[in-house]
Design a protein around this motif. Sequence first.
Motif, PDB file in Angstrom:
ATOM      1  N   ASP A 135      34.336  32.452  30.554  1.00 18.07           N
ATOM      2  CA  ASP A 135      34.535  33.897  30.557  1.00 18.07           C
ATOM      3  C   ASP A 135      33.889  34.585  31.769  1.00 18.07           C
ATOM      4  O   ASP A 135      34.175  35.755  32.050  1.00 18.07           O
ATOM      5  N   LEU A 136      33.011  33.879  32.460  1.00 15.84           N
ATOM      6  CA  LEU A 136      32.281  34.493  33.576  1.00 15.84           C
ATOM      7  C   LEU A 136      33.186  35.015  34.699  1.00 15.84           C
ATOM      8  O   LEU A 136      32.979  36.136  35.168  1.00 15.84           O
ATOM      9  N   PRO A 137      34.183  34.235  35.163  1.00 12.87           N
ATOM     10  CA  PRO A 137      35.011  34.751  36.265  1.00 12.87           C
ATOM     11  C   PRO A 137      35.686  36.087  35.954  1.00 12.87           C
ATOM     12  O   PRO A 137      35.653  37.001  36.783  1.00 12.87           O
ATOM     13  N   LYS A 138      36.246  36.216  34.776  1.00 13.73           N
ATOM     14  CA  LYS A 138      36.908  37.482  34.432  1.00 13.73           C
ATOM     15  C   LYS A 138      35.886  38.604  34.265  1.00 13.73           C
ATOM     16  O   LYS A 138      36.069  39.706  34.778  1.00 13.73           O
ATOM     17  N   ARG A 139      34.812  38.300  33.566  1.00 14.06           N
ATOM     18  CA  ARG A 139      33.795  39.318  33.290  1.00 14.06           C
ATOM     19  C   ARG A 139      33.137  39.841  34.560  1.00 14.06           C
ATOM     20  O   ARG A 139      32.813  41.024  34.667  1.00 14.06           O
ATOM     21  N   PHE A 140      32.930  38.947  35.551  1.00 14.58           N
ATOM     22  CA  PHE A 140      32.229  39.334  36.769  1.00 14.58           C
ATOM     23  C   PHE A 140      33.130  39.337  38.008  1.00 14.58           C
ATOM     24  O   PHE A 140      32.646  39.385  39.131  1.00 14.58           O
ATOM     25  N   ALA A 141      34.439  39.303  37.795  1.00 12.44           N
ATOM     26  CA  ALA A 141      35.448  39.492  38.842  1.00 12.44           C
ATOM     27  C   ALA A 141      35.292  38.541  40.027  1.00 12.44           C
ATOM     28  O   ALA A 141      35.196  38.967  41.167  1.00 12.44           O
ATOM     29  N   PHE A 142      35.263  37.242  39.729  1.00 11.96           N
ATOM     30  CA  PHE A 142      35.302  36.255  40.814  1.00 11.96           C
ATOM     31  C   PHE A 142      36.269  35.143  40.445  1.00 11.96           C
ATOM     32  O   PHE A 142      36.623  34.961  39.280  1.00 11.96           O
ATOM     33  N   VAL A 143      36.711  34.419  41.446  1.00  9.33           N
ATOM     34  CA  VAL A 143      37.686  33.343  41.276  1.00  9.33           C
ATOM     35  C   VAL A 143      37.017  32.026  41.627  1.00  9.33           C
ATOM     36  O   VAL A 143      36.480  31.885  42.729  1.00  9.33           O
ATOM     37  N   ARG A 144      37.043  31.073  40.703  1.00 11.57           N
ATOM     38  CA  ARG A 144      36.438  29.763  40.975  1.00 11.57           C
ATOM     39  C   ARG A 144      37.262  28.932  41.942  1.00 11.57           C
ATOM     40  O   ARG A 144      36.712  28.205  42.747  1.00 11.57           O
ATOM     41  N   SER A 145      38.575  29.012  41.840  1.00  9.01           N
ATOM     42  CA  SER A 145      39.427  28.196  42.700  1.00  9.01           C
ATOM     43  C   SER A 145      40.539  29.022  43.331  1.00  9.01           C
ATOM     44  O   SER A 145      41.649  29.097  42.795  1.00  9.01           O
ATOM     45  N   PRO A 146      40.269  29.622  44.489  1.00 10.96           N
ATOM     46  CA  PRO A 146      41.337  30.317  45.195  1.00 10.96           C
ATOM     47  C   PRO A 146      42.510  29.388  45.537  1.00 10.96           C
ATOM     48  O   PRO A 146      43.655  29.819  45.584  1.00 10.96           O
ATOM     49  N   GLN A 147      42.215  28.095  45.735  1.00 15.02           N
ATOM     50  CA  GLN A 147      43.263  27.133  46.044  1.00 15.02           C
ATOM     51  C   GLN A 147      44.279  27.065  44.891  1.00 15.02           C
ATOM     52  O   GLN A 147      45.479  27.118  45.115  1.00 15.02           O
ATOM     53  N   ARG A 148      43.799  26.966  43.651  1.00 14.86           N
ATOM     54  CA  ARG A 148      44.693  26.929  42.484  1.00 14.86           C
ATOM     55  C   ARG A 148      45.442  28.248  42.333  1.00 14.86           C
ATOM     56  O   ARG A 148      46.637  28.262  42.026  1.00 14.86           O
ATOM     57  N   LEU A 149      44.743  29.360  42.545  1.00 15.36           N
ATOM     58  CA  LEU A 149      45.382  30.670  42.453  1.00 15.36           C
ATOM     59  C   LEU A 149      46.475  30.806  43.502  1.00 15.36           C
ATOM     60  O   LEU A 149      47.578  31.265  43.203  1.00 15.36           O
ATOM     61  N   HIS A 150      46.194  30.378  44.727  1.00 16.27           N
ATOM     62  CA  HIS A 150      47.163  30.436  45.827  1.00 16.27           C
ATOM     63  C   HIS A 150      48.377  29.545  45.543  1.00 16.27           C
ATOM     64  O   HIS A 150      49.510  29.938  45.761  1.00 16.27           O
ATOM     65  N   ALA A 151      48.118  28.332  45.015  1.00 15.27           N
ATOM     66  CA  ALA A 151      49.188  27.397  44.727  1.00 15.27           C
ATOM     67  C   ALA A 151      50.100  27.923  43.614  1.00 15.27           C
ATOM     68  O   ALA A 151      51.308  27.763  43.661  1.00 15.27           O
ATOM     69  N   SER A 152      49.520  28.577  42.603  1.00 19.73           N
ATOM     70  CA  SER A 152      50.314  29.094  41.496  1.00 19.73           C
ATOM     71  C   SER A 152      51.137  30.318  41.915  1.00 19.73           C
ATOM     72  O   SER A 152      52.169  30.601  41.318  1.00 19.73           O
ATOM     73  N   ALA A 153      50.669  31.041  42.934  1.00 25.04           N
ATOM     74  CA  ALA A 153      51.393  32.217  43.416  1.00 25.04           C
ATOM     75  C   ALA A 153      52.526  31.842  44.363  1.00 25.04           C
ATOM     76  O   ALA A 153      53.438  32.630  44.594  1.00 25.04           O
ATOM     77  N   ALA A 154      52.452  30.634  44.934  1.00 18.50           N
ATOM     78  CA  ALA A 154      53.456  30.205  45.920  1.00 18.50           C
ATOM     79  C   ALA A 154      54.750  29.766  45.281  1.00 18.50           C
ATOM     80  O   ALA A 154      54.928  29.546  44.168  1.00 18.50           O
TER      81      ALA A 154
END
Length: 177
Positions: A158-177
């Motif tokens: 729950d920490l990333p959402k609660r404190f507005a950070f992303v653990r894996s920008p690589q996964r986020l970038h890949a899912s957006a592509a």
Amino acid sequence: MDDIVKAAMAKWPNVPHCYGWLGLDARGQWYMRDDRTQAAGPFPQSKGSLLRHDKLIEFIHRNCAADEQGQWYFQNGPQRVYLELELTPFVWRLQPDGTVRSHSGQVAQVSDSLVDEEGRLYLVTDLGVGLVHSADMALAADSVEAGRWMPHEVRADDLPKRFAFVRSPQRLHASAA
């Protein structure tokens, strides 16, 4: 950021971003992750090569920031290198005098403390949320026992959402592509 980095950004404004090549582990150590390491699995299961060059590590520390989506990055000249985080964007080192410093040496002021389902201790500070280094748990216990910190329970996921950070920008970038 260093002036040389700002100058490079102005000179070459359209350099593509880099994902997956740099990771920060739960002990505040940096890892370089080449193509072979990335193909072997996500960070931290496949960490890569531990960075040991003090000047390079200091350069990374001076040139790290978070973007508007909470993705942490290292501005390497004109290129933004997004960071893979094992847990949090900060790893706190506790000092005998009560001072709290980030893995990069920044002094932080604690506003809250949290403990997750695995017993890991996090501090919420004016810089952001971070994990207390495992070697500093005796000092942390002193602060808890003295009543300076009263940890609240939290789920690590729950920490990333609660404190507005992303653990894996690589996964986020890949899912957006």
